[in-house]
Write a protein that holds these residues in place. Structure first.
Motif, short mmCIF file in Angstrom:
data_model
loop_
_atom_site.label_atom_id
_atom_site.label_comp_id
_atom_site.label_asym_id
_atom_site.label_seq_id
_atom_site.Cartn_x
_atom_site.Cartn_y
_atom_site.Cartn_z
N LEU A 163 0.32 -1.36 0.29
CA LEU A 163 0.15 0.06 0.11
C LEU A 163 0.37 0.87 -0.19
CD1 LEU A 163 -2.81 -1.47 2.47
CD2 LEU A 163 -3.30 -1.12 0.34
N PRO A 164 0.19 1.56 -0.90
CA PRO A 164 1.24 3.29 -0.74
C PRO A 164 0.73 4.20 1.18
CG PRO A 164 -1.16 3.65 -1.79
CD PRO A 164 -0.89 2.26 -1.74
N ASP A 165 2.56 4.65 0.88
CA ASP A 165 1.97 5.78 2.19
C ASP A 165 0.96 6.82 2.32
OD1 ASP A 165 3.99 4.82 3.58
OD2 ASP A 165 5.22 6.06 2.86
N PRO A 166 0.00 7.27 3.54
CA PRO A 166 -1.36 8.06 3.22
C PRO A 166 -1.01 9.19 3.12
CG PRO A 166 -2.28 6.54 4.67
CD PRO A 166 -0.09 5.89 4.19
N VAL A 167 -1.91 9.82 2.01
CA VAL A 167 -1.37 11.43 2.20
C VAL A 167 -2.03 11.91 3.19
CG1 VAL A 167 -1.30 13.78 0.75
CG2 VAL A 167 -0.50 11.34 -0.04
N ARG A 168 -2.02 12.92 4.32
CA ARG A 168 -2.83 13.03 4.87
C ARG A 168 -3.28 14.91 4.90
NH1 ARG A 168 1.14 9.62 7.54
NH2 ARG A 168 -0.68 8.05 8.47
N LEU A 169 -4.04 15.13 5.04
CA LEU A 169 -4.94 16.58 4.69
C LEU A 169 -5.65 17.12 5.23
CD1 LEU A 169 -4.34 19.02 2.56
CD2 LEU A 169 -6.35 17.73 1.12
#
Length: 339
Positions: free
Chosen positions: A3-9
């Motif tokens: 899985l890709p690392d999550p992008v946090r916004l």
């Protein structure tokens, strides 16, 4: 599965958007990205008790803030932006709903002029118990109380409109926006036609639960912690937003009067069904007429939104967008296991 690392916004008020279109992206992500977002409620967090009337604590047009926009690399006009909802969880232990003098399905508005007195503006507070999965209704004028199931969803999801148009976040349309359908919950994949480079996805207007139609004008409005997976299909962008869950394909239409919103959604579903099953248009029309469902999404916004739903049981081996929903569901399951 890697899985890709999550992008946090998690934007603050200075980065909230109140429109679709007209703003540069906060971030650009590749297709297949996992986004962990926080969103504020439609009141911008300013309604904190039953005495906080929205007309006193909120300032128009600064209502219904959305998180974004998020650009998806490689998205071009005519493509499909897919948004799969992995989790939608209330961020606080209270949500709020209200009636308004000139907003809602059963009151006079500036477009439906009446001589009768406007409705009272009144606020209801709901205690939210995420662990128990409950949302607590309490009447304001009696001791009646009821525990309702939590059903978190997002009322406002969409992309930038075409031709440089800028639309308020409270407006639903072909770009998505304030569709206010309870179908926009965890486990659903939404498909939007890309109108500008990057697509420019934005999400907000969390609801702890909402009945079909959002009749009084507000759901149980709540800030959310939401995880989505965004993906891209080259070409084939739908004219109107579409949704898919494990059981149904869903077309949307937004317009006034309500019957035109109904017609748009049904027209799209007939065409989608004909395409997937290789049917003549009138054969698809006949099939949709006999097995379809047509719930209202909202009958209170600047335009109304209707849904047209087709049971996936009639599709046989046919799959929308080559089975993208199933693949995104698998990625979502892997993400939840890995947390």
């Amino acid at each position: 599965m890697t899985l890709p690392d999550p992008v946090r916004l998690s934007p603050g008020p200075e980065d909230w958007s109140y429109t679709f279109g007209g703003r540069p992206p906060l971030v650009t992500v590749p297709p297949g990205s996992i986004l962990e977002l926080t969103t504020e409620d439609c009141f911008g967090g300013k309604v904190r008790g039953v005495d906080d009337l929205p007309s006193r604590v909120c300032v128009f047009p600064y209502l219904n803030p959305v998180t974004g926009p998020v650009a998806v690399a490689g998205a071009e006009p005519g493509d499909v932006l897919a948004v799969h909802f992995v989790e939608v969880t209330p961020a606080r232990d209270r949500g709020f709903s209200s009636t308004f003098p000139h907003f809602g399905a059963l009151t006079a508005t500036h477009r439906t002029a009446m001589l009768h007195p406007p409705l009272e503006e009144r606020v209801w507070a709901y205690d939210l118990d995420v662990a128990a999965g409950l949302c607590h209704f309490r009447a304001r004028k009696s001791d009646f109380a009821l525990a309702l199931p939590l059903d978190p969803m997002h009322g406002t999801v969409g992309v930038a409109p075409a031709a440089g148009e800028v639309l308020a976040s409270i407006t639903p349309g072909a770009h998505g926006g304030n569709l206010d359908t309870p179908e926009m919950r965890a486990g659903t994949t939404a498909y939007f036609g890309v109108n500008v480079d990057g697509g420019l996805l934005a999400i907000g207007d969390g609801h702890a639960r909402q009945g079909e139609g959002e009749v009084c004008g507000t759901a149980v409005e709540a800030a959310m912690r939401t995880t989505v997976i965004v993906d891209l299909v080259k070409g084939g962008g739908p004219a109107w937003p579409r949704l898919e869950n494990d059981d149904f394909l869903i077309s949307t239409g937004s317009a006034r009067p309500l019957e035109d919103a109904f017609r748009i959604s049904q027209h799209d579903l007939v065409g989608w069904t004909a395409e997937l099953l290789g049917l003549d248009q009138l054969d698809a029309y006949q099939l949709v007429s006999q097995v379809g469902l047509a719930p209202a999404a909202n009958v209170c916004d600047t335009d109304y939104t209707m849904l047209a739903k087709l049971p996936k049981s009639v599709l046989g081996r046919a799959r929308a967008y080559d089975g993208l929903h199933e693949r995104l569901r698998a990625t979502a399951a892997a993400y939840l296991r890995a947390r």
